[in-house]
Design a protein around this motif. Structure first.
Motif, PDB file in Angstrom:
ATOM      1  N   PRO A   1     -17.575 -19.838   9.034  1.00 34.71           N
ATOM      2  CA  PRO A   1     -16.942 -20.367   7.818  1.00 34.71           C
ATOM      3  C   PRO A   1     -16.878 -21.888   7.790  1.00 34.71           C
ATOM      4  O   PRO A   1     -16.815 -22.556   8.831  1.00 34.71           O
TER       5      PRO A   1
ATOM      6  N   PHE B   1     -19.769 -19.875   3.697  1.00 38.54           N
ATOM      7  CA  PHE B   1     -20.156 -19.245   4.960  1.00 38.54           C
ATOM      8  C   PHE B   1     -21.628 -19.487   5.264  1.00 38.54           C
ATOM      9  O   PHE B   1     -22.474 -19.536   4.369  1.00 38.54           O
TER      10      PHE B   1
ATOM     11  N   LEU C   1     -14.220 -22.370   0.181  1.00 37.16           N
ATOM     12  CA  LEU C   1     -14.661 -21.696   1.403  1.00 37.16           C
ATOM     13  C   LEU C   1     -16.114 -21.262   1.243  1.00 37.16           C
ATOM     14  O   LEU C   1     -16.488 -20.648   0.243  1.00 37.16           O
TER      15      LEU C   1
END
Length: 226
Positions: free
Chosen positions: A184, A134, A132
């Motif tokens: 994200p 951002f 993940l």
């Protein structure tokens, strides 16, 4: 006597081989030349078909540049664009011995008055493992602005293995005056990356996004080719 000779000649030719009347018009008596002429005609028909198909495709693409580009890239993974999907998540097994460095890049078109940047410069992942990241977008102006982004991956050949489960690409993002948002990117690199001989020396992958102001009738350029 002449009648008997003609009948004998026809019997010698056998069934299916009887002489046929010659077609009118000029035609070469050389079998090799006839084959060449037929081959040239066939190739000319093929070339004309390709030209017609290309013309139709170019007209259609002018009306649907972004949807066509998105579909093409997500289906083929070519042009350094990523795949997209979560079907393999349950069956994936991480390839622990193959560590990759993923860096992140952000660009803003000159016509968009936004600030846009990745919130991390790099992360380390292994094929078959989700990750993940951002990005942050800020609208510093006193008016609402709608932006839309494209993306690509370097090296281009790695794009087919870079699968995004969730991202903000090709979707309009509206930011109100002085608003900032976190965007994200949830992704994984397909385990088959480790089995591809072309990827043997690839240890660094860069994911890049470019934001443009969304305007009616505007077609986004293809990143990586400009």
């Amino acid at each position: 006597m002449a009648a008997r000779l003609c009948a004998g000649a026809l019997r010698a030719l056998g069934p299916g081989r009887a002489a046929r009347p010659q077609s009118r018009g000029l035609q070469s008596s050389n079998p090799f030349t006839r084959r060449q002429e037929e081959e040239w005609r066939r190739r000319n028909r093929t070339v004309l078909s390709y030209i017609a198909a290309a013309a139709v495709g170019m007209v259609g693409a002018s009306y649907a540049a972004v949807p066509l580009y998105r579909l093409y890239c997500q289906t083929t993974g070519l042009g350094g664009s990523t795949g997209r999907g979560s079907e393999r998540l349950e069956e994936m097994r991480p390839v622990r011995e193959r560590v990759l460095k993923v860096t992140f890049n952000a660009d803003v078109h000159a016509g968009l008055q936004w600030k846009f940047r990745p919130q991390q410069s790099e992360i380390y992942v292994v094929p078959g493992e989700t990750a993940l990241a951002f990005y942050k977008a800020i609208n510093p102006t006193d008016k609402p602005i709608i932006g839309i982004s494209t993306y690509n991956v370097v090296p281009f050949e790695a794009g087919q293995y870079f699968n995004k489960i969730q991202c903000f690409c090709f979707e309009e993002q509206r930011l109100n005056p002085h608003e900032e948002v976190d965007m994200p990117v949830f992704f994984y690199i397909d385990p088959e990356f480790a089995e591809d001989p072309r990827m043997a020396k690839v240890d660094l992958i860069t994911l890049s996004y470019t934001f443009f102001e969304a305007k009616e009738g505007q077609h986004l350029p293809l990143p990586g080719y400009q």
